[in-house]
Design a protein around this motif. Structure first.
Motif, short mmCIF file in Angstrom:
data_model
loop_
_atom_site.label_atom_id
_atom_site.label_comp_id
_atom_site.label_asym_id
_atom_site.label_seq_id
_atom_site.Cartn_x
_atom_site.Cartn_y
_atom_site.Cartn_z
N ILE A 22 5.96 -1.09 -16.74
CA ILE A 22 5.71 -0.47 -15.43
C ILE A 22 4.34 0.21 -15.43
CG2 ILE A 22 6.41 1.42 -13.91
CD1 ILE A 22 9.33 0.74 -14.71
N ILE A 30 13.21 4.66 -13.90
CA ILE A 30 13.34 3.34 -13.29
C ILE A 30 13.81 2.32 -14.32
CG2 ILE A 30 12.07 1.45 -12.19
CD1 ILE A 30 10.22 3.62 -10.98
N LEU A 58 13.27 -6.58 -12.14
CA LEU A 58 12.45 -5.48 -11.65
C LEU A 58 11.01 -5.98 -11.58
CD1 LEU A 58 12.56 -2.36 -11.01
CD2 LEU A 58 11.67 -2.05 -13.32
N ILE A 116 6.98 -5.05 -10.26
CA ILE A 116 5.99 -4.12 -9.74
C ILE A 116 4.95 -4.93 -8.99
CG2 ILE A 116 4.31 -2.33 -10.29
CD1 ILE A 116 7.21 -1.58 -10.95
N THR A 123 1.81 -4.83 -7.37
CA THR A 123 0.65 -3.95 -7.27
C THR A 123 -0.15 -4.20 -5.99
OG1 THR A 123 -0.62 -5.51 -8.63
CG2 THR A 123 0.44 -3.65 -9.76
N CYS A 167 7.77 -1.20 -5.84
CA CYS A 167 8.67 -1.47 -6.96
C CYS A 167 9.92 -2.12 -6.38
CB CYS A 167 9.02 -0.17 -7.68
SG CYS A 167 10.25 -0.33 -8.99
N CYS A 188 15.47 6.41 -8.38
CA CYS A 188 14.43 5.40 -8.63
C CYS A 188 13.39 5.42 -7.52
CB CYS A 188 15.06 4.02 -8.74
SG CYS A 188 15.91 3.69 -10.30
N ALA A 211 9.54 6.08 -8.10
CA ALA A 211 8.52 5.14 -7.64
C ALA A 211 7.45 5.88 -6.84
CB ALA A 211 9.16 4.04 -6.81
N LEU A 226 4.30 4.27 -5.51
CA LEU A 226 4.93 3.03 -5.06
C LEU A 226 6.04 3.29 -4.06
CD1 LEU A 226 5.43 1.42 -8.60
CD2 LEU A 226 3.57 0.90 -7.00
N PHE A 240 9.86 1.86 -2.97
CA PHE A 240 10.95 1.27 -3.74
C PHE A 240 11.82 0.44 -2.82
CE2 PHE A 240 15.30 1.37 -5.47
CZ PHE A 240 15.07 0.82 -6.72
#
Length: 225
Positions: free
Chosen positions: A54, A135, A168, A170, A172, A177, A204, A208, A213, A215
Motif C-alpha cells: 500500500i 487496511i 485490494l 490501490i 493511484t 483504495c 478502512c 484510506a 485516498l 475507499f
C-alpha cells in the motif's frame, strides 16, 4: 539524537527473531483453542506484505514501507497473552523485542503505535503505517482462515468461508483504495458480512483518508461503500 548508535533491522531480521516466531505460533494456537480463525504466519505475512505494498504504491520511503511490513507481520503477537486487548499487549511486547534489536526509538514509536491502534474496538489510523496496517489486516478475509468444518454456529467462520475471492487495489490515478470481494451467498448472506465487518470497513475508509485516498467496498460487483 545520534542515530548512528542504532541499527535499522530489516523486516526479515525482525521476522526471524525467535521471540516473534514463538509468539505468533503460540498466539495462533491460543485462538484455535477458543475457536477463532487463523492468526498465524499466513495472516502475518499477508498483512505485512499488503501494508508494505500500500505505502510502496503511494511512493512512501522504502524505510516507511519496511516499518509497515514489520508492523503488519507482528501486529497480532499479543494473542499469546489474551485475545482481549491484544493490540495493546502486542504493542508492549513489540516495544521490548524491537528495543532488543536496537531499532531507532522513533521507528519503534511508529510501529508500536500502529500495532496498538489496529483493533477496531480502540483503533485509529494515527500515522501512515497504522493506516496501512489497518487496511491490510481488515482486508484479509479468505476461506483458508477457517479452521473447522462446523460453520453453523460461528458467523466469523461463515463469512470467511463464504468469500470466494478478494482483492485490494490501490488506484493511484483516481486516489482510491478498492476492496473487491465475491461472496457465496448460499453460505453467508451479504447482511451477515456487514453485521461483523461494517465497523472494520468504516475504519478502512478512515484509514484510506489518512493516506489521501477514497475507499470503495465492492461485494459481488455492487458498490456498497
Amino acid at each position: 539524537m545520534n542515530n548512528s548508535v542504532y541499527n535499522y533491522p530489516t523486516p526479515e531480521e525482525v521476522f526471524s527473531a525467535p521471540e516473534i516466531k514463538a509468539y505468533i505460533t503460540a498466539g495462533n494456537d491460543n485462538l484455535e483453542a477458543i475457536g477463532y480463525t487463523e492468526h498465524g504466519f499466513a495472516h502475518a505475512k499477508k498483512s505485512g506484505d499488503t501494508a508494505y505494498s500500500i505505502l510502496y504504491k503511494l511512493n512512501h520511503s522504502r524505510r516507511t514501507c519496511e516499518l509497515a511490513a514489520i508492523a503488519g507481520y507482528i501486529h497480532d503477537i499479543g494473542n499469546v497473552i489474551n485475545r482481549e486487548d491484544h493490540s495493546h499487549s502486542g504493542a508492549l511486547m513489540a516495544f521490548t523485542i524491537l528495543n532488543k534489536l536496537n531499532m531507532d526509538p522513533e521507528e519503534i514509536a511508529v510501529v508500536c503505535a500502529a500495532i496498538g491502534h489496529h483493533d477496531e474496538k480502540t483503533a485509529y489510523p494515527v500515522n501512515t503505517v497504522a493506516a496501512a496496517l489497518i487496511i491490510a489486516d481488515k482486508s484479509d478475509v479468505r476461506r483458508t482462515r477457517v479452521r473447522g468444518n462446523d460453520l453453523v454456529g460461528d458467523i466469523h467462520d461463515r463469512v470467511n468461508f463464504a468469500v470466494e475471492s478478494s482483492a485490494l487495489d490501490i488506484d493511484t490515478k483516481n486516489n482510491t483504495c478498492i476492496f473487491n470481494i465475491k461472496i457465496d451467498t448460499s453460505i453467508c448472506p451479504i447482511m451477515e458480512y456487514f453485521e461483523i465487518f461494517l465497523d472494520r470497513m468504516v475504519l478502512c475508509r478512515r484509514s484510506a483518508g489518512v493516506l489521501g485516498l477514497d475507499f470503495e467496498l465492492i461485494i459481488n460487483d455492487t458498490r456498497l461503500l
